[in-house]
Design a protein around this motif. Sequence first.
Motif, PDB file in Angstrom:
ATOM      1  N   GLU A 258      -8.965  -4.673   6.597  1.00 40.74           N
ATOM      2  CA  GLU A 258     -10.296  -5.267   6.520  1.00 40.74           C
ATOM      3  C   GLU A 258     -10.254  -6.637   5.841  1.00 40.74           C
TER       4      GLU A 258
ATOM      5  N   LEU B 206      -9.733   8.586   1.063  1.00 42.27           N
ATOM      6  CA  LEU B 206     -10.981   8.013   0.570  1.00 42.27           C
ATOM      7  C   LEU B 206     -11.955   8.098   1.740  1.00 42.27           C
TER       8      LEU B 206
ATOM      9  N   ARG C 232     -14.843   3.669   1.966  1.00 38.35           N
ATOM     10  CA  ARG C 232     -13.989   2.555   2.417  1.00 38.35           C
ATOM     11  C   ARG C 232     -14.850   1.429   2.965  1.00 38.35           C
ATOM     12  N   ARG C 233     -15.834   1.820   3.778  1.00 41.57           N
ATOM     13  CA  ARG C 233     -16.692   0.795   4.390  1.00 41.57           C
ATOM     14  C   ARG C 233     -17.471   0.033   3.338  1.00 41.57           C
TER      15      ARG C 233
ATOM     16  N   TYR D 127      -6.307   0.605   5.304  1.00 40.66           N
ATOM     17  CA  TYR D 127      -7.626   0.276   5.839  1.00 40.66           C
ATOM     18  C   TYR D 127      -8.178  -0.973   5.138  1.00 40.66           C
ATOM     19  N   LEU D 128      -8.111  -0.973   3.807  1.00 40.67           N
ATOM     20  CA  LEU D 128      -8.694  -2.085   3.043  1.00 40.67           C
ATOM     21  C   LEU D 128      -7.925  -3.389   3.259  1.00 40.67           C
TER      22      LEU D 128
ATOM     23  N   THR E 160       0.821  -1.209   0.000  1.00 39.32           N
ATOM     24  CA  THR E 160       0.000   0.000   0.000  1.00 39.32           C
ATOM     25  C   THR E 160       0.854   1.257   0.000  1.00 39.32           C
TER      26      THR E 160
ATOM     27  N   ALA F 137      -6.082   4.789   2.840  1.00 35.67           N
ATOM     28  CA  ALA F 137      -7.199   3.973   2.364  1.00 35.67           C
ATOM     29  C   ALA F 137      -6.729   2.549   2.083  1.00 35.67           C
TER      30      ALA F 137
END
Lengths: 161, 217
Positions: free
Chosen positions: A30, A56, A61-62, A26-27, A18, A23
């Motif tokens: 997750e 983002l 993102r969610r 985060y992804l 990343t 963002a």
Amino acid sequence: MAQRLTGDADYLRGLIATSASGAGMYLVGELVRITREQAASGLPVHQQISDVPDELPLEVRRALADSMYEALTNVVKHSGRKEAWVTIVGTEEPSPGGVLVTVTDQGAGFDPALARTGLGIDRSLRQRMHAVGGEAVVDSEPGRERVWSCDGRADPPRRHR
Amino acid sequence: MAELIRLGAIDDDRMLLTGLASWLTEVDDVVLVVSAPDVAGYADQVRSDPAPDVVLLDLNLRDGSEPAANVVAVQATGARVLVVSTIPDADAVLSTMEAGAAGYITKDKDLPILLQAIRAVAQGDSAITPELTFLISRDARPNRPTLSPQERAVLTAYASGATLTAAARRAGVAYGTAREYLERVKRKYAEVGRPAYTKLDLAERVREDRLERDGLT
């Protein structure tokens, strides 16, 4: 134990890929949570990450993370495949700053349940992404491999539809 | 029975070399004949013996040597090179393709996938993995080879984990055509890199690297 270590290694590899994008991290986080703790637990995921923008909005993102979860859960339940591919990339079209998440399985024999639940999942993914101004494209036919592509961006273009 | 493939491995990770050796004891057609922590160590070992058919070359060796120069040096011994790494460091991987490496694979793959790549390379084919096509599909360097829209369509689909059959279907071309596109893209990289990675240039680079390493510059 080996599985846990593999998961950790995947997580680290993902984080490095990343390049410290907010963002992106985060992804990747997750994705690890989904594959480790949730319904897709134990499913080996080949992750590929590139050029994810830093910014983002949280709701986008969610939505992307939820879509990843739904798609991967579906792979576990219906594809009969023991692995999946997830790519997370930055996009410049139609406007810069977007993130495209693609989940792919490599297909399976015909699953009668897929024909019914598949449609529901495709619809819910589209709704989920549209709610945050994004897009979801699903390429799926029973008995063939399926691809879910979800595109979210900070400043969504207006849809003329 | 298939012809025996003589394999070499260059990696500074001892555990990996040991693991690979024990993995391969159960494989009939591949035998590990050379393993070394760096290219110089490898070159020493193949000086008297014939070079392996295929060498697994770790992308970023601990000695800080340049990945593309390592590829050229190993190829100069007569072996074909399959680049491996844990982290897909995009620019470095692409430079090894420009230097003529036959393929690239990440180290997280299972033995059957690795063997498939080794066998392909031994036969003179490329090992065009999804991870390699992914890096190519994201290549934004100014001097990258130009790809046609159709080549790009196959590449992007295959990079996202689709089988080549599905990638072909999505790009609207036949399976054989899709396969040829991937090979063609791979060749374009080798062509872009050819002028930069001639043997002469290599000799110069190796000498410079060595001087630098030995603190003589």
